[in-house]
Design an enzyme around this catalytic site. Structure first.
Site, short mmCIF file in Angstrom:
data_model
loop_
_atom_site.label_atom_id
_atom_site.label_comp_id
_atom_site.label_asym_id
_atom_site.label_seq_id
_atom_site.Cartn_x
_atom_site.Cartn_y
_atom_site.Cartn_z
N LYS A 115 0.82 -1.21 0.00
CA LYS A 115 0.00 0.00 0.00
C LYS A 115 0.85 1.26 0.00
O LYS A 115 0.43 2.29 -0.53
CB LYS A 115 -0.94 0.01 1.20
CG LYS A 115 -2.08 -0.99 1.06
CD LYS A 115 -3.14 -0.76 2.11
CE LYS A 115 -4.28 -1.75 1.97
NZ LYS A 115 -5.30 -1.60 3.02
N LYS A 207 -5.30 -10.09 -6.91
CA LYS A 207 -6.46 -10.17 -6.02
C LYS A 207 -7.57 -9.23 -6.51
O LYS A 207 -7.27 -8.14 -6.99
CB LYS A 207 -5.99 -9.72 -4.63
CG LYS A 207 -6.87 -10.12 -3.49
CD LYS A 207 -6.26 -9.65 -2.19
CE LYS A 207 -6.26 -8.15 -2.06
NZ LYS A 207 -5.89 -7.64 -0.76
N LYS A 210 -10.97 -3.31 -4.71
CA LYS A 210 -11.77 -2.13 -5.08
C LYS A 210 -10.89 -1.01 -5.63
O LYS A 210 -11.38 -0.08 -6.24
CB LYS A 210 -12.63 -1.65 -3.92
CG LYS A 210 -11.93 -1.54 -2.59
CD LYS A 210 -12.94 -1.50 -1.43
CE LYS A 210 -12.28 -1.90 -0.13
NZ LYS A 210 -13.17 -2.28 0.93
P1 TYM Z 1 -10.86 -4.96 4.02
O1 TYM Z 1 -11.82 -3.87 4.29
O2 TYM Z 1 -9.77 -4.74 3.03
O3 TYM Z 1 -11.62 -6.25 3.55
C1 TYM Z 1 -12.71 -6.76 4.31
C2 TYM Z 1 -12.68 -8.27 4.31
O4 TYM Z 1 -12.75 -8.74 2.96
C3 TYM Z 1 -11.70 -9.67 2.73
N1 TYM Z 1 -11.28 -9.57 1.32
C4 TYM Z 1 -11.24 -10.61 0.48
N2 TYM Z 1 -11.54 -11.91 0.64
C5 TYM Z 1 -11.40 -12.72 -0.42
N3 TYM Z 1 -10.98 -12.29 -1.65
C6 TYM Z 1 -10.66 -10.99 -1.86
N4 TYM Z 1 -10.26 -10.57 -3.07
C7 TYM Z 1 -10.78 -10.08 -0.76
N5 TYM Z 1 -10.57 -8.75 -0.62
C8 TYM Z 1 -10.88 -8.46 0.67
C9 TYM Z 1 -10.59 -9.25 3.68
O5 TYM Z 1 -9.69 -10.30 3.93
C10 TYM Z 1 -11.37 -8.84 4.89
O6 TYM Z 1 -11.68 -9.96 5.69
N6 TYM Z 1 -7.70 -4.98 7.81
C11 TYM Z 1 -9.03 -5.37 7.44
C12 TYM Z 1 -10.11 -4.72 8.29
C13 TYM Z 1 -9.95 -4.88 9.76
C14 TYM Z 1 -10.15 -6.08 10.50
C15 TYM Z 1 -9.94 -5.73 11.86
C16 TYM Z 1 -10.48 -7.38 10.14
C17 TYM Z 1 -9.64 -3.92 10.66
N7 TYM Z 1 -9.64 -4.42 11.90
C18 TYM Z 1 -10.03 -6.70 12.87
C19 TYM Z 1 -10.58 -8.35 11.16
C20 TYM Z 1 -10.36 -7.98 12.50
C21 TYM Z 1 -9.23 -4.97 6.00
O7 TYM Z 1 -8.55 -4.12 5.47
O8 TYM Z 1 -10.25 -5.49 5.41
#
Ligand code: TYM
Length: 344
Positions: A115, A207, A210
């Site tokens: 990132k 991957k 968005k």
């Molecule tokens: P974020 O907002 O990027 O994504 C949310 C969730 O979607 C999953 N995800 C995917 N799963 C499968 N294939 C994909 N292409 C894909 N893109 C995204 C992510 O793995 C995630 O589960 N850091 C986290 C948010 C967060 C969090 C937490 C999660 C903050 N605090 C505490 C768990 C526990 C994130 O950026 O998710």
């Protein structure tokens, strides 16, 4: 080690469009878990500040992700649904963890490197610190299970390391305050099912994301039926028919991805999907996949649209969730302060 009551926590960032990867890798599984344990599902708006953002858009996308949670079937009465910034204990515990986590641990985080890009010096401190706040999100509730997609695996390992180091460093004080041999559980990642890593529809090596400049690379939860059908029709494939066995998907990333998406949407295994479609041409498989995707996403889309016209209801869900989350987090934070000798 001490045992902890089972509790689920997960978060989704309110940054832009939610897509099929977020749904299959995370939100669909949040819905399934609600029947099994108490769950907290959080819109992590503080995390969304780690990259440049527009304040008006942050407020809108926070409500949008909340609407998506509800539209996908998360029950806000049976579970705690809230936005992170409302519960100050997340940031409070993150500071404690800043003093527990080691620089060397954070320097290994691959998502920061991706990132931050080439100009790492220009990245925000928040982006670097992101996984520490994530550990605090989970551990402020002493959550034991964390459903996420595969891309969060390393962050979860860090959360376990932080919990372990806190438990070790302060073991005497933890015991003296009546918490036995550990204050924090080591949270277990739940990275399961056929779609833990949904790939771009344009490139099976990337991957689904968005932030991808090509809108054809992802299916947004708000895409209408025509758009979904078109994106799936255009999805990259290879010239061979589908194999009949899962082993035949090796070295065929695009085929593997589409079969995984089908399996996850249909609640089946990839092996079962291939039993049905083995030998079929992609044109036939894509048409079945488009029908299935539309069938599953159309009700979510229409409920999200309905909720977007009712922001007062969405806000009331977030306010109520935050009150309940705070009531769970505060006693844990107070206990941490006592353990650390912070006078309160
Ligand atoms: P974020 O907002 O990027 O994504 C949310 C969730 O979607 C999953 N995800 C995917 N799963 C499968 N294939 C994909 N292409 C894909 N893109 C995204 C992510 O793995 C995630 O589960 N850091 C986290 C948010 C967060 C969090 C937490 C999660 C903050 N605090 C505490 C768990 C526990 C994130 O950026 O998710």
């Amino acid at each position: 080690m001490a045992t902890f009551p089972e509790r689920v926590f997960s978060g989704v960032q309110p940054t832009g469009n939610l897509h099929l990867g977020n749904y299959l890798g995370a939100i669909k599984r949040f819905v399934a878990l609600q029947a099994t344990r108490p769950c907290l599902y959080c819109v992590v708006d503080l995390h969304a500040m780690t990259l440049p953002f527009e304040p008006a858009q942050l407020a809108r996308t926070t409500r949008e992700v909340t609407a998506a949670f509800l539209a996908c079937g998360i029950d806000p009465k049976a579970n705690v649904v809230f936005n992170q910034s409302r519960v100050a204990e997340h940031a409070e515990l993150a500071w404690v963890f800043d003093c527990v986590a080691r620089l060397g641990w954070l320097n290994r985080m691959t998502q920061f490197k991706e990132k931050a890009g080439k100009d790492r010096e220009a990245a925000s401190i928040g982006l670097y610190n992101y996984p520490v706040l994530m550990a605090a999100d989970i551990l402020v509730y002493r959550a034991t299970h964390v459903p996420v997609g595969d891309d969060q695996k390393q962050h979860l390992e860090l959360a376990r390391d932080i919990a372990q180091k806190f438990n070790n460093d302060f073991s005497a004080s933890i015991a003296a305050h009546g918490h036995g041999d550990a204050f924090f559980p080591l949270p277990e990642p739940l990275i399961q099912g056929p779609a833990t890593r949904v790939m771009s529809l344009r490139d099976g090596a990337k991957k689904m994301s968005k932030s991808d400049p090509s809108e054809n690379s992802y299916i947004a939860l708000t895409d209408d039926a025509d758009t979904i059908a078109q994106k799936i029709r255009k999805a990259k494939t290879d010239p061979e028919p589908l194999p009949s066995e899962v082993e035949g998907l090796a070295q065929r990333p695009e085929a593997d991805n589409l079969v995984g998406i089908f399996a996850a949407l249909a609640d089946e295994t990839k092996a079962n999907v291939l039993k049905r479609f083995g030998g079929a041409q992609f044109s036939a498989f894509k048409s079945a996949l488009a029908d299935l995707t539309i069938e599953k996403l159309a009700p979510i889309r229409s409920e999200m649209l309905r909720l977007s016209a009712d922001p007062d209801f969405v806000d009331s869900v977030l306010a109520d969730g935050a009150d309940r989350a705070r009531a769970m987090a505060r006693p844990n934070m107070d206990a941490v302060k006592d353990i650390l000798g912070l006078v309160r």
